[in-house]
Design a protein around this motif. Structure first.
Motif, short mmCIF file in Angstrom:
data_model
loop_
_atom_site.label_atom_id
_atom_site.label_comp_id
_atom_site.label_asym_id
_atom_site.label_seq_id
_atom_site.Cartn_x
_atom_site.Cartn_y
_atom_site.Cartn_z
N SER A 89 0.75 -1.22 -0.14
CA SER A 89 0.09 0.00 -0.02
C SER A 89 0.76 1.26 -0.01
CB SER A 89 -0.97 0.05 1.29
OG SER A 89 -0.27 -0.16 2.19
N ALA A 92 1.26 6.86 3.61
CA ALA A 92 0.45 8.42 3.68
C ALA A 92 1.62 9.29 3.48
CB ALA A 92 0.10 8.71 5.03
N ASP A 93 3.12 9.14 3.89
CA ASP A 93 3.89 10.49 3.75
C ASP A 93 4.61 10.39 2.16
OD1 ASP A 93 5.35 8.07 4.11
OD2 ASP A 93 6.56 9.06 5.53
N LYS A 95 4.95 11.47 -1.30
CA LYS A 95 4.35 12.52 -2.27
C LYS A 95 4.67 12.40 -3.57
CE LYS A 95 2.38 14.72 1.32
NZ LYS A 95 2.11 13.62 1.96
#
Length: 300
Positions: A89, A92-93, A95
């Motif tokens: 997956s 979240a960090d 970018k």
């Protein structure tokens, strides 16, 4: 089967501060990509695949479809963060995209023939495309890939040092390694690179540079998919880790999959890294138009 041109245009242009891939440099508003596509068509390529960001797709197509319609087949693929990551997956960090090798992997569904890969924001010159076409149609196979090697002394900047991948070439023009030289410049008429400790080392005048102009067989895609899984196992939690073409090219050679031929070209390369480079690129293109290398208005 004619070869395809794949253009990597999904970069975020963070250093440059704008979407430099669609900046106009030519006398009739041409982008650098327009000149690459024009040269590719002249060389014999009959399809271009753009790797772009999904959120940029409509604007991008609106620029390129009208002028390319009827001249070359076009395909668009997106470098989505969750493409080809299997059971992993996206952290979240994370970018930025996964890197240039992942970008190429995203073109897997639309490329079934030998293909060249270039950066969107580099001007490669017509000889580079002719050499790539010749290689792709006569030599490229599952065990033989290619890299168009530019004369390093034609890629330096007058505005300071540059970072370049300098090719180490062995027997039969086989690539041995790409050595990243992060501070390369001309001093007292000679090319040198500088190490972090300030020591300087000479660079041969006939050295070849990799400007990310690659020639691949479609067998590359399965190799990339394998390597990407290994990359994710080792790096998925590092938000800055990138799966890059020089890394996978090195793996292709070192794991005994095959050879990568360095294809020499005498073409003049130029590109845009920083905004200050833009006027130089515009001037170079105008000079090429004045010399008759390109028409004033590529698509008229």
């Amino acid at each position: 089967m004619k070869p395809t041109l794949v253009i990597m245009a999904a970069g975020m242009a963070s250093r440059y501060g704008s979407m430099k891939q669609i900046q106009q440099f030519g006398p009739s508003g041409e982008t650098i990509m327009d000149y690459s596509i024009y040269d590719a068509i002249r060389a014999g390529f009959d399809k271009v695949v753009f790797i772009i960001r999904r959120d940029f797709a409509e604007d991008f197509k609106a620029i390129f479809e009208p002028k390319l319609n009827g001249k070359i087949k076009t395909e668009y693929v997106f470098q989505d963060m969750d493409a080809y990551i299997g059971d992993f997956s996206v952290p979240a960090d994370r970018k930025k995209p996964w890197g240039t090798s992942h970008a190429i992997l995203c073109a897997k569904t639309v490329v079934n023939e030998p293909f060249a890969v270039i950066n969107a924001d580099d001007f490669y010159g017509s000889d580079g495309f002719q050499k790539a076409y010749d290689f792709l149609t006569t030599q490229c196979d599952e065990k033989t890939y290619g890299l168009v090697g530019y004369e390093l002394n034609k890629t330096l900047s007058e505005n300071g040092s540059v970072s370049r991948g300098v090719c180490e070439v062995g027997e039969n023009n086989n690539l041995v390694a790409i050595n990243e030289r992060v501070k390369l410049y001309r001093e007292n008429g000679k090319m040198v690179y500088e190490e972090a400790d300030g020591s300087k080392h000479p660079v041969p005048e006939d050295a070849k540079a990799s400007m990310n102009f690659w020639c691949f067989h479609p067998s590359l895609f399965s190799f990339l998919q394998e390597e990407f899984m290994t990359f994710l196992e080792q790096n998925v939690s590092d938000p800055k880790a990138e799966f890059l073409i020089p890394y996978t090219a090195d793996r292709f050679i070192k794991t005994g999959r095959g050879n990568i031929k360095v294809i020499p070209t005498n073409a003049q390369w130029f590109g845009v890294t920083y905004k200050e480079d833009a006027p130089v690129v515009t001037e170079n293109i105008n000079n090429q138009v004045k010399s008759g290398s390109y028409p004033n208005g590529l698509w008229k």
